[in-house]
Design a protein around this motif. Structure first.
Motif, PDB file in Angstrom:
ATOM      1  N   GLN A 209       0.821  -1.206   0.000  1.00 41.41           N
ATOM      2  CA  GLN A 209       0.000   0.000   0.000  1.00 41.41           C
ATOM      3  C   GLN A 209       0.857   1.260   0.000  1.00 41.41           C
ATOM      4  OE1 GLN A 209      -3.223   0.348  -0.554  1.00 41.41           O
ATOM      5  NE2 GLN A 209      -3.354  -1.872  -0.815  1.00 41.41           N
ATOM      6  N   ALA A 210       1.975   1.232   0.716  1.00 41.02           N
ATOM      7  CA  ALA A 210       2.875   2.388   0.700  1.00 41.02           C
ATOM      8  C   ALA A 210       3.473   2.585  -0.685  1.00 41.02           C
ATOM      9  CB  ALA A 210       3.974   2.220   1.735  1.00 41.02           C
ATOM     10  N   TYR A 211       3.832   1.479  -1.340  1.00 41.20           N
ATOM     11  CA  TYR A 211       4.382   1.599  -2.693  1.00 41.20           C
ATOM     12  C   TYR A 211       3.316   2.143  -3.647  1.00 41.20           C
ATOM     13  CZ  TYR A 211       6.493   0.830  -7.144  1.00 41.20           C
ATOM     14  OH  TYR A 211       6.988   1.059  -8.411  1.00 41.20           O
ATOM     15  N   LEU A 212       2.098   1.625  -3.540  1.00 42.71           N
ATOM     16  CA  LEU A 212       1.019   2.079  -4.413  1.00 42.71           C
ATOM     17  C   LEU A 212       0.744   3.564  -4.223  1.00 42.71           C
ATOM     18  CD1 LEU A 212      -1.309   1.594  -6.388  1.00 42.71           C
ATOM     19  CD2 LEU A 212      -2.703   0.813  -4.447  1.00 42.71           C
ATOM     20  N   THR A 213       0.710   4.009  -2.975  1.00 47.32           N
ATOM     21  CA  THR A 213       0.479   5.432  -2.711  1.00 47.32           C
ATOM     22  C   THR A 213       1.589   6.279  -3.323  1.00 47.32           C
ATOM     23  OG1 THR A 213      -0.726   4.978  -0.665  1.00 47.32           O
ATOM     24  CG2 THR A 213       0.215   7.177  -0.909  1.00 47.32           C
ATOM     25  N   GLY A 214       2.829   5.838  -3.176  1.00 52.30           N
ATOM     26  CA  GLY A 214       3.939   6.578  -3.753  1.00 52.30           C
ATOM     27  C   GLY A 214       3.859   6.659  -5.259  1.00 52.30           C
ATOM     28  N   TRP A 215       3.508   5.556  -5.902  1.00 48.51           N
ATOM     29  CA  TRP A 215       3.365   5.531  -7.369  1.00 48.51           C
ATOM     30  C   TRP A 215       2.244   6.474  -7.813  1.00 48.51           C
ATOM     31  CZ3 TRP A 215       5.653   4.592 -11.727  1.00 48.51           C
ATOM     32  CH2 TRP A 215       4.931   4.324 -12.889  1.00 48.51           C
ATOM     33  N   ARG A 216       1.136   6.447  -7.104  1.00 48.93           N
ATOM     34  CA  ARG A 216       0.022   7.338  -7.439  1.00 48.93           C
ATOM     35  C   ARG A 216       0.436   8.807  -7.327  1.00 48.93           C
ATOM     36  NH1 ARG A 216      -4.699   4.196  -3.946  1.00 48.93           N
ATOM     37  NH2 ARG A 216      -5.456   2.837  -5.640  1.00 48.93           N
ATOM     38  N   LEU A 217       1.198   9.125  -6.285  1.00 51.23           N
ATOM     39  CA  LEU A 217       1.592  10.520  -6.080  1.00 51.23           C
ATOM     40  C   LEU A 217       2.609  10.975  -7.118  1.00 51.23           C
ATOM     41  CD1 LEU A 217       1.806  10.508  -2.189  1.00 51.23           C
ATOM     42  CD2 LEU A 217       0.089  11.678  -3.604  1.00 51.23           C
ATOM     43  N   ILE A 218       3.486  10.086  -7.539  1.00 54.33           N
ATOM     44  CA  ILE A 218       4.431  10.431  -8.604  1.00 54.33           C
ATOM     45  C   ILE A 218       3.681  10.754  -9.892  1.00 54.33           C
ATOM     46  CG2 ILE A 218       6.180   9.439 -10.135  1.00 54.33           C
ATOM     47  CD1 ILE A 218       7.237   7.919  -7.650  1.00 54.33           C
ATOM     48  N   LEU A 219       2.709   9.914 -10.238  1.00 49.46           N
ATOM     49  CA  LEU A 219       1.905  10.179 -11.436  1.00 49.46           C
ATOM     50  C   LEU A 219       1.101  11.467 -11.282  1.00 49.46           C
ATOM     51  CD1 LEU A 219       0.521   6.592 -12.193  1.00 49.46           C
ATOM     52  CD2 LEU A 219       2.532   7.719 -13.171  1.00 49.46           C
ATOM     53  N   ALA A 220       0.573  11.689 -10.084  1.00 52.51           N
ATOM     54  CA  ALA A 220      -0.227  12.889  -9.839  1.00 52.51           C
ATOM     55  C   ALA A 220       0.602  14.147 -10.023  1.00 52.51           C
ATOM     56  CB  ALA A 220      -0.808  12.841  -8.427  1.00 52.51           C
ATOM     57  N   ARG A 221       1.824  14.129  -9.532  1.00 53.76           N
ATOM     58  CA  ARG A 221       2.678  15.309  -9.647  1.00 53.76           C
ATOM     59  C   ARG A 221       2.934  15.665 -11.109  1.00 53.76           C
ATOM     60  NH1 ARG A 221       8.314  16.162  -6.263  1.00 53.76           N
ATOM     61  NH2 ARG A 221       8.188  18.432  -6.173  1.00 53.76           N
ATOM     62  N   LYS A 223       0.901  14.978 -13.613  1.00 48.68           N
ATOM     63  CA  LYS A 223      -0.346  15.497 -14.166  1.00 48.68           C
ATOM     64  C   LYS A 223      -0.572  16.944 -13.751  1.00 48.68           C
ATOM     65  CE  LYS A 223      -2.714  10.989 -14.286  1.00 48.68           C
ATOM     66  NZ  LYS A 223      -3.081  10.966 -15.725  1.00 48.68           N
ATOM     67  N   LEU A 224      -0.267  17.262 -12.506  1.00 49.46           N
ATOM     68  CA  LEU A 224      -0.420  18.636 -12.032  1.00 49.46           C
ATOM     69  C   LEU A 224       0.537  19.567 -12.768  1.00 49.46           C
ATOM     70  CD1 LEU A 224      -0.711  17.956  -8.204  1.00 49.46           C
ATOM     71  CD2 LEU A 224      -2.541  18.792  -9.692  1.00 49.46           C
ATOM     72  N   ALA A 225       1.762  19.098 -13.012  1.00 52.43           N
ATOM     73  CA  ALA A 225       2.734  19.913 -13.740  1.00 52.43           C
ATOM     74  C   ALA A 225       2.262  20.196 -15.156  1.00 52.43           C
ATOM     75  CB  ALA A 225       4.090  19.224 -13.759  1.00 52.43           C
ATOM     76  N   GLY A 226       1.418  19.312 -15.689  1.00 50.39           N
ATOM     77  CA  GLY A 226       0.878  19.512 -17.023  1.00 50.39           C
ATOM     78  C   GLY A 226      -0.369  20.371 -17.057  1.00 50.39           C
ATOM     79  N   GLY A 227      -0.807  20.866 -15.883  1.00 47.88           N
ATOM     80  CA  GLY A 227      -1.933  21.783 -15.841  1.00 47.88           C
ATOM     81  C   GLY A 227      -3.250  21.181 -15.411  1.00 47.88           C
ATOM     82  N   PRO A 257      -0.625  20.271  -3.197  1.00 48.99           N
ATOM     83  CA  PRO A 257      -0.736  20.114  -4.634  1.00 48.99           C
ATOM     84  C   PRO A 257      -1.344  21.341  -5.307  1.00 48.99           C
ATOM     85  CG  PRO A 257      -2.444  18.851  -3.533  1.00 48.99           C
ATOM     86  CD  PRO A 257      -1.521  19.357  -2.457  1.00 48.99           C
ATOM     87  N   SER A 258      -0.790  21.683  -6.463  1.00 44.98           N
ATOM     88  CA  SER A 258      -1.319  22.750  -7.298  1.00 44.98           C
ATOM     89  C   SER A 258      -0.909  22.485  -8.710  1.00 44.98           C
ATOM     90  CB  SER A 258      -0.770  24.112  -6.848  1.00 44.98           C
ATOM     91  OG  SER A 258       0.594  24.217  -7.162  1.00 44.98           O
ATOM     92  N   VAL A 259      -1.398  23.238  -9.662  1.00 46.70           N
ATOM     93  CA  VAL A 259      -1.057  23.021 -11.066  1.00 46.70           C
ATOM     94  C   VAL A 259       0.410  23.332 -11.316  1.00 46.70           C
ATOM     95  CG1 VAL A 259      -3.383  23.494 -11.912  1.00 46.70           C
ATOM     96  CG2 VAL A 259      -1.775  25.385 -11.641  1.00 46.70           C
ATOM     97  N   ARG A 260       1.109  23.912 -10.352  1.00 44.68           N
ATOM     98  CA  ARG A 260       2.543  24.204 -10.518  1.00 44.68           C
ATOM     99  C   ARG A 260       3.406  23.126  -9.880  1.00 44.68           C
ATOM    100  NH1 ARG A 260       0.073  28.625  -8.773  1.00 44.68           N
ATOM    101  NH2 ARG A 260       0.867  28.340  -6.642  1.00 44.68           N
ATOM    102  N   SER A 261       2.787  22.081  -9.283  1.00 45.01           N
ATOM    103  CA  SER A 261       3.558  21.060  -8.593  1.00 45.01           C
ATOM    104  C   SER A 261       4.441  20.277  -9.566  1.00 45.01           C
ATOM    105  CB  SER A 261       2.608  20.086  -7.879  1.00 45.01           C
ATOM    106  OG  SER A 261       1.881  20.774  -6.888  1.00 45.01           O
TER     107      SER A 261
END
Length: 261
Positions: A209-221, A223-227, A257-261
């Motif tokens: 679960q810790a690995y999954l959360t980390g993977w999700r957050l990496i992908l999220a960052r 996506k946020l950087a892309g707007g 988190p923000s669109v600039r992350s």
């Protein structure tokens, strides 16, 4: 015969081995890979790819330095700068400081390296595009070789190399938004939940679960950087609410988190 655990009490015996899964495509889908030929390496944060052999002869070795602070290879015929988002790409971070592949050991790499050298030495139309694409294939084959060889210590590379655990990792990589629980991932790995949980921690160095959360957050960052918007990203990567996503994001990265992350 393989024992597959469907629930806490239910067990099914499967006479067939589990199907092979792709351990690399998720990383090439999630992270952009850019390559450029250049003079000897400088410390600019990019990985370095060295093509090594005797002048006028075939390529003998390919060496990948995932981190830019490693020393150059003085006998390299060609040096390429590789940006595979190393600072954010967990696979690049999992590699050792120096990955060496003997070209003759991998026929596909031997042929690709020969084509790469031929393009590099001739000024033909489309040369830059051909070099970039061939170098991408070379990087993929090196990563495949690194996964096949495994790792000496716990981490992602060791997990991807494991004959059973890599199936659970691939499942998380390919479908991060799915509501994975420990039983689901144990089934994907083809083992009991208790064995899976203990083995995953020993081999990967963290809990599923810790690995999954980390993977999700990496992908999220990314996506946020892309707007993308925070609420949309939270949903896309599998968080139940934007608030839960924001808290997890802050714990990992130290900012909200923000669109600039």
């Amino acid at each position: 015969m393989i024992t597959i655990i469907i629930g806490p009490e239910i067990m099914i015996e499967s006479p067939k081995t589990l199907p092979k899964v792709d351990r690399l495509t998720a990383f090439f889908d999630a992270f952009e890979l850019e390559i450029s030929l250049e003079p000897p390496p400088i410390s600019d944060g990019r990985a370095r790819l060295f093509v090594i052999g005797k002048p006028g002869g075939p390529v003998e070795r390919i060496v990948l330095h995932p981190r830019s602070d490693t020393p150059p290879e003085p006998s390299a015929l060609i040096t390429a700068a590789v940006d595979f988002e190393g600072a954010h790409n967990p696979l690049m971070n999992a590699l050792p400081d120096r990955v060496v592949v003997v070209v003759s050991d991998i026929p596909t790499l031997r042929d690709t390296a020969a084509a790469f050298m031929a393009e590099a030495l001739e000024l033909r139309c489309g040369r830059s595009a051909a070099l970039n694409r061939l170098c991408e294939v070379i990087v993929l084959l090196i990563l495949r070789s690194a996964i096949d060889r495994g790792a000496t210590g716990p981490g992602l590379l060791a997990g991807l190399s494991h004959p059973a655990l890599h199936r659970a990792l691939a499942a998380m990589h390919n479908a991060p938004a799915q509501a994975w629980n420990s039983n689901d991932l144990a089934v994907a790995a083809g083992m009991s939940r208790s064995h899976f949980m203990a083995l995953f921690r020993d081999v990967v160095g963290t809990t599923p679960q810790a690995y999954l959360t980390g993977w999700r957050l990496i992908l999220a960052r990314r996506k946020l950087a892309g707007g993308a918007k925070v609420k949309a990203v939270a949903r896309q990567v599998g968080f139940g609410s934007a608030a839960a996503f924001s808290r997890a994001f802050f714990r990992k990265f130290g900012d909200w988190p923000s669109v600039r992350s």
